[in-house]
Design a protein around this motif. Sequence first.
Motif, PDB file in Angstrom:
ATOM      1  N   ASP A  99       0.954  -1.561   0.060  1.00 28.79           N
ATOM      2  CA  ASP A  99      -0.320   0.070   0.548  1.00 28.79           C
ATOM      3  C   ASP A  99       1.049   1.782  -0.036  1.00 28.79           C
ATOM      4  O   ASP A  99       0.726   2.372  -0.275  1.00 28.79           O
ATOM      5  N   ASP A 100       2.331   0.996  -0.332  1.00 29.50           N
ATOM      6  CA  ASP A 100       3.024   2.410  -0.160  1.00 29.50           C
ATOM      7  C   ASP A 100       3.065   3.376   1.289  1.00 29.50           C
ATOM      8  O   ASP A 100       2.418   4.190   1.204  1.00 29.50           O
ATOM      9  N   ARG A 101       2.842   2.004   2.610  1.00 29.67           N
ATOM     10  CA  ARG A 101       3.124   2.789   3.860  1.00 29.67           C
ATOM     11  C   ARG A 101       4.560   2.445   4.442  1.00 29.67           C
ATOM     12  O   ARG A 101       5.360   1.887   4.226  1.00 29.67           O
ATOM     13  N   GLN A 102       4.705   3.254   4.814  1.00 29.10           N
ATOM     14  CA  GLN A 102       6.034   2.995   5.415  1.00 29.10           C
ATOM     15  C   GLN A 102       5.629   2.637   7.265  1.00 29.10           C
ATOM     16  O   GLN A 102       5.445   2.838   8.525  1.00 29.10           O
ATOM     17  N   THR A 103       5.717   1.142   6.701  1.00 27.85           N
ATOM     18  CA  THR A 103       5.425   0.313   8.018  1.00 27.85           C
ATOM     19  C   THR A 103       7.002  -0.779   7.478  1.00 27.85           C
ATOM     20  O   THR A 103       7.160  -1.095   6.422  1.00 27.85           O
ATOM     21  N   HIS A 104       7.055  -1.253   8.689  1.00 27.15           N
ATOM     22  CA  HIS A 104       8.511  -1.767   9.379  1.00 27.15           C
ATOM     23  C   HIS A 104       7.233  -3.797   9.339  1.00 27.15           C
ATOM     24  O   HIS A 104       8.649  -4.565   9.555  1.00 27.15           O
ATOM     25  N   ALA A 105       6.138  -3.555   9.690  1.00 33.62           N
ATOM     26  CA  ALA A 105       5.564  -5.216  10.430  1.00 33.62           C
ATOM     27  C   ALA A 105       5.133  -6.083   9.441  1.00 33.62           C
ATOM     28  O   ALA A 105       4.480  -5.895   8.683  1.00 33.62           O
ATOM     29  N   LEU A 106       5.777  -7.298   9.632  1.00 32.79           N
ATOM     30  CA  LEU A 106       4.427  -8.446   9.055  1.00 32.79           C
ATOM     31  C   LEU A 106       3.212  -8.806   9.510  1.00 32.79           C
ATOM     32  O   LEU A 106       3.007  -7.929  10.540  1.00 32.79           O
ATOM     33  N   PRO A 107       2.469  -7.859   8.328  1.00 29.64           N
ATOM     34  CA  PRO A 107       0.851  -8.044   8.923  1.00 29.64           C
ATOM     35  C   PRO A 107       0.182  -8.926  10.018  1.00 29.64           C
ATOM     36  O   PRO A 107       0.579 -10.030   9.365  1.00 29.64           O
ATOM     37  N   ALA A 108      -0.115  -8.831  11.011  1.00 30.68           N
ATOM     38  CA  ALA A 108      -0.831  -9.370  12.112  1.00 30.68           C
ATOM     39  C   ALA A 108      -1.820 -10.466  11.199  1.00 30.68           C
ATOM     40  O   ALA A 108      -1.922 -11.568  11.799  1.00 30.68           O
ATOM     41  N   ILE A 109      -2.819 -10.649  10.427  1.00 33.13           N
ATOM     42  CA  ILE A 109      -4.278 -11.112   9.995  1.00 33.13           C
ATOM     43  C   ILE A 109      -3.718 -11.803   8.772  1.00 33.13           C
ATOM     44  O   ILE A 109      -2.664 -11.488   7.829  1.00 33.13           O
ATOM     45  N   ALA A 110      -3.759 -13.462   9.162  1.00 30.77           N
ATOM     46  CA  ALA A 110      -3.345 -14.194   8.110  1.00 30.77           C
ATOM     47  C   ALA A 110      -3.462 -13.947   6.535  1.00 30.77           C
ATOM     48  O   ALA A 110      -2.266 -14.492   5.402  1.00 30.77           O
ATOM     49  N   ASP A 111      -4.732 -13.238   6.123  1.00 29.18           N
ATOM     50  CA  ASP A 111      -4.919 -13.454   4.563  1.00 29.18           C
ATOM     51  C   ASP A 111      -3.811 -12.137   4.418  1.00 29.18           C
ATOM     52  O   ASP A 111      -3.449 -12.221   3.443  1.00 29.18           O
ATOM     53  N   ALA A 112      -3.987 -11.236   5.311  1.00 32.70           N
ATOM     54  CA  ALA A 112      -2.469  -9.609   4.380  1.00 32.70           C
ATOM     55  C   ALA A 112      -1.031 -10.467   4.500  1.00 32.70           C
ATOM     56  O   ALA A 112      -0.410 -10.089   3.936  1.00 32.70           O
ATOM     57  N   LEU A 113      -0.604 -11.125   5.850  1.00 26.62           N
ATOM     58  CA  LEU A 113       0.345 -12.149   5.593  1.00 26.62           C
ATOM     59  C   LEU A 113       0.183 -13.059   4.175  1.00 26.62           C
ATOM     60  O   LEU A 113       1.340 -13.363   3.410  1.00 26.62           O
ATOM     61  N   ASP A 114      -0.585 -13.352   3.949  1.00 26.28           N
ATOM     62  CA  ASP A 114      -0.451 -14.097   2.842  1.00 26.28           C
ATOM     63  C   ASP A 114      -0.294 -14.023   1.477  1.00 26.28           C
ATOM     64  O   ASP A 114       0.837 -14.297   0.996  1.00 26.28           O
ATOM     65  N   ARG A 115      -0.848 -12.667   1.842  1.00 26.60           N
ATOM     66  CA  ARG A 115      -0.691 -11.632   0.532  1.00 26.60           C
ATOM     67  C   ARG A 115       1.022 -11.513   0.044  1.00 26.60           C
ATOM     68  O   ARG A 115       1.640 -11.012  -0.932  1.00 26.60           O
ATOM     69  N   VAL A 116       1.504 -10.864   1.321  1.00 25.87           N
ATOM     70  CA  VAL A 116       3.164 -10.703   1.132  1.00 25.87           C
ATOM     71  C   VAL A 116       3.951 -11.566   0.596  1.00 25.87           C
ATOM     72  O   VAL A 116       4.883 -11.327  -0.229  1.00 25.87           O
ATOM     73  N   ALA A 117       3.179 -12.343   1.272  1.00 22.45           N
ATOM     74  CA  ALA A 117       4.220 -14.037   1.056  1.00 22.45           C
ATOM     75  C   ALA A 117       3.681 -14.625  -0.550  1.00 22.45           C
ATOM     76  O   ALA A 117       5.376 -14.182  -1.700  1.00 22.45           O
TER      77      ALA A 117
END
Length: 894
Positions: A350-368
């Motif tokens: 999302d073009d956000r200055q974040t450094h954390a892996l998503p805590a929600i499973a679906d969002a973490l799957d998206r990064v993977a």
Amino acid sequence: MMTVPSATSDLVDALDRAIRWSPFLAMVAAREPGIVAAVEAGRLDLSPVIDPDLPVATRLRRQRRALALTVALGDLSGRLDLTAVTAALTGFADQALDTAIRTAIAERYPGEEPRGFTAIALGKQGSFELNYSSDIDPILLFDPATLPRRAREEPEEAAVRIARRVVELLQARDGDGYVLRVDLRLRPSAEVTPIALPVDGAIAYYESQALAWERAAFIRARAAAGDIALGQRFLAAIRPFVWRRTLDFGAVGEIRALSVRIRDHHAQGQAFGPGYDLKRGRGGIREVEFFAQIHQLIHGGRDAVVRAPATRDALVELAIGSWIDVGDAAALGDAYTLLRTIEHRVQMIDDRQTHALPAIADALDRVARLHGLGEGADLLALLRPHVARVGEVYDALDDRRRPALSRDPETLAATLAAGGFDPDFAVRRIAAWRTGTYPALRSPAARDALEAVLPTLVEALGTAPDRDQALRRLDAMLESMPSAINIFRLLEARPGLADLLVRLLAHAPVLADELARRPALLDGLIDATALDGVGDLPMLVAAMRGGDAGDYGARLDHVRRLVGEARFALGAQIVAGTADPLAVAAGYARVAEAAVTVLTDATVAEFAAAHGRVPDSELVILALGRFGGGALTHASDLDLVYLFTGDFRAESDGPRPLGATLYYNRLVSRITAALSVATAAGPLYPVDTRLRPSGAQGPLAVSLDSFARYQREEAWTWEHMALTRARTVHGSPAARAATDAVVAAVLAGDRSTRDIVADARTMRADMARHKPPRGGIDAKLLPGGLVDLEFLVHVLQLTRRTGFAPDLGAAIDALAAAGLVSPSLRGAHDALTRLLVTMRLVAPDAEPPPAAATRALVAAALGVPDWPAVVASLATARQEVATAWDALMQEQAA
């Protein structure tokens, strides 16, 4: 236009993943059909063309948007590695920042260049490591004397207006997005200072008030935009603030504490798993960076190579220099690459200055899946071993403190008695330290540092052969020190140094006294390589010519510091049992020769600025005695003869010309002072010039022709004996060759053998009367000692006109090869020299050391099993020398 050509499938696959799993990249792809078409054709354009007629802010925003897509696709396809990705992002940030500065100045002051206003890039921009959605952390500085401004406008007001416009151009958002987020909070005292600071005020702040984390921040600083020359001047001015030769280990502790506070503040992201903070979590990016920076702060003041701004480069240089373990460096480098890569994936979503892996499973799957993996569990499995290894390596920096020593006198006395101390004496001394009796311990901070290291010190002192004597010397050291905080923190951070310190206190009073006067000498022993040797002559000369010394006085201090550290380390090598005293003696001589070389060159240049140079003439320095022979002790002086080539009637060509003789005598007076006069950085060497022609009555410097004539026509036998150890230590190759030729001709000349022997016998008898042995183990002055050996060698050299070599051992070898002495005499020389060099440190009175452990140290230095063997070795060597001397005297009497 720069493109990255290749097969098409990798880019098409990257584009498909980007559009499917990243809403931001899908949006940009829809708005950049040209980039999509190029990618589908197998081209990756890293320099997209943007309409130059657009307003500056619009052009920059669109350039950033296009770069975001192309860099992301290059990253996802594997065409761009992490270095290329961060370089592209940083390059754009530099360009955008510079454009914003130029635009802000041009809008307000048409036609003006961006002079007098600069941006210092810190953090990842400074090290060319910007991440995908990073802000930038510049410090904006201005020079009031050169900054453009309107009539009656104050420089401060003008600078702030320019700075506000720069930030607005970069941060303002519209339908095209934004250019860069700008964080100006890293400037000095950000809560109260304007957003642009005068450069001299900033320099004064960093020189006097800055905090430890600010030192670490400037490891990665560079002048990135605007008036680059102004920025570079600022960075050069504060370089000594960042890279200190004498490290404050308290600063390192503050950096460690900052990491702990980050862990505490971001506690929810510390545990590995969904929601893990890739940057601030345990085993994350920040800990790799801090690990490198802590070691850079420790070693960068002395080893400029490790000052590399980029984290992975720093790790490599630290490993090459043996400052950190090679395996740790490789593991941290690999982990950093992966963590930063996954951080980019998270930010691409999302073009956000974040450094954390998503805590929600679906969002973490998206990064993977954006990364090319199946699901979030696969991503965690990929990261887990790297995160664990980083955490282990970083945690190892924080050595757990030993339990504090009790403040209850009875409990403390029992502890000390169990450790072998005289409890009454030890309790009184520690109580005196704790109450701040000595100046170095009066501040609460000093006593806090003392408490932290006391358990380590007492444990190390308990290993000394005479614990109370070692404690007494430590007490004397503390009593004479102006400050103790740094040495305590150093010992706390490097407990192994406490063991070495105690060995020095227990066995080497000479080094203990030096340490009391200059506690910073211990800094030179923070790494085990200090016990490996001091390097060759060119390396030593380069080190003494280096550093930040900007004038003659600073150069003198720089050389004194390095000489003091090198001589102290050489002595410590003998105490630690890591070096042969013969090698140490040669090391002492190389250090001295390097000091003579560098200080002579510096003094000649300083003198020439006022008086010019004498045409077709130059200075030559001749070393005699132990210096000439290339084997000094810790206590040796330097026997020097100053000569000059050319016509003594010539005159120098400077603004204040001098005749050659006066010129060189004034010059060498300054050189002698440079070598011998103590400054705040410590003393160097006593210089003895009494071996010059006509001795103390003659001029300090004479022409080479006068020297040759004196040696041929007027010199005494003792002067020719001294000349057998002559070695040129300064001068051009031609001047050295001419001087060597004079010496060789003199030594090869005809002499009366009977006169030489008679003179030698008389001189040795006079010396025995006026300079008796210091003690029972005086390897130099006892009958059959080194002085007798030198007399024997010199008589044979002069009477037989052979075996000439400044190195006494080499001369003995040459005489043995000619059948003039027994080959066993070389063994006697080596044994006597080892004993002399060692005893100068551990028993300067030349009496047997009272402590059995010190005697064992001497035995180990000589390579014999025990003290009786030392005594036997000395007796054997003396007998060898005495027998050879008596045989020579009888032969000449016959």
